[in-house]
Scaffold this active site. Structure first.
Site, short mmCIF file in Angstrom:
data_model
loop_
_atom_site.label_atom_id
_atom_site.label_comp_id
_atom_site.label_asym_id
_atom_site.label_seq_id
_atom_site.Cartn_x
_atom_site.Cartn_y
_atom_site.Cartn_z
N GLU A 56 -6.04 3.45 3.84
CA GLU A 56 -7.26 3.66 4.64
C GLU A 56 -7.75 5.10 4.54
OE1 GLU A 56 -4.69 0.59 6.90
OE2 GLU A 56 -4.36 2.40 5.71
N CYS A 59 -4.07 6.37 10.54
CA CYS A 59 -5.23 5.74 9.92
C CYS A 59 -6.27 5.35 10.96
CB CYS A 59 -4.80 4.53 9.09
SG CYS A 59 -3.83 5.00 7.64
N HIS A 90 -2.27 7.16 2.86
CA HIS A 90 -2.33 5.73 3.16
C HIS A 90 -3.61 5.17 2.58
CE1 HIS A 90 0.61 5.77 6.83
NE2 HIS A 90 1.04 6.52 5.84
#
Length: 158
Positions: free
Chosen positions: A57, A88, A55
């Site tokens: 992040e 995240c 992801h």
């Protein structure tokens, strides 16, 4: 809102927008800032890297840690185009990022097909009630590892 926050968020959003066109992953972007300087940025790279943990992040956190040569991002600020998912958010807490700004909400993400509400719900359930069959085995052996860690003089706390 201070102008620098808007500038960094606009950059995170532009990364997400670019990701739509480059097809590297979902429409998410993240920027990590320290002392008003961008030290790391990333887009969602899940589908292009075949890594479900890539992801925006998490990828930005990995880059920031590598650049700063530390696992502790205290003093850093994360700007992300969407409210972080549970994974995240956990990474944000573990990295000790000092402040978080997000643009879109998880409700907006869900409406676009990125619904992680079931994960939020699962985390609140006792292990035996979760959808993922989960079994604890060799607990004593694992507990010995924690004792060894606790007694070790060579550990780095985090």
């Amino acid at each position: 809102m201070e102008e620098q926050h808007l500038k960094f968020m606009e950059h995170a959003i532009s990364l997400a927008e670019r990701n739509i066109h480059e097809c590297l992953g979902g429409p998410f972007g993240a920027v990590i800032v320290k002392d008003n300087v961008i030290i790391a940025e990333s887009q969602n790279l899940v589908t292009s890297s075949n890594d479900p943990t890539a992801h925006a992040e998490v990828s930005a956190i990995r880059k920031a840690c590598e650049k700063l040569q530390t696992f502790d991002l205290s003093g850093c600020v994360l700007y992300t185009s969407c409210e972080p998912c549970p994974m995240c958010l956990g990474a944000v807490y573990w990295s000790r990022i000092s402040e978080l700004f997000y643009a879109g909400t998880r409700t907006h993400a869900a409406a676009a097909g990125f619904d992680d509400e079931f994960i939020y719900n699962e985390l609140g359930l006792p292990v035996a009630q979760r959808q993922l069959p989960t079994h604890q085995i060799l607990a004593e052996e694992a507990n010995m590892l924690f004792k060894a860690w606790k007694d070790s003089e060579n550990k780095t706390l985090y």
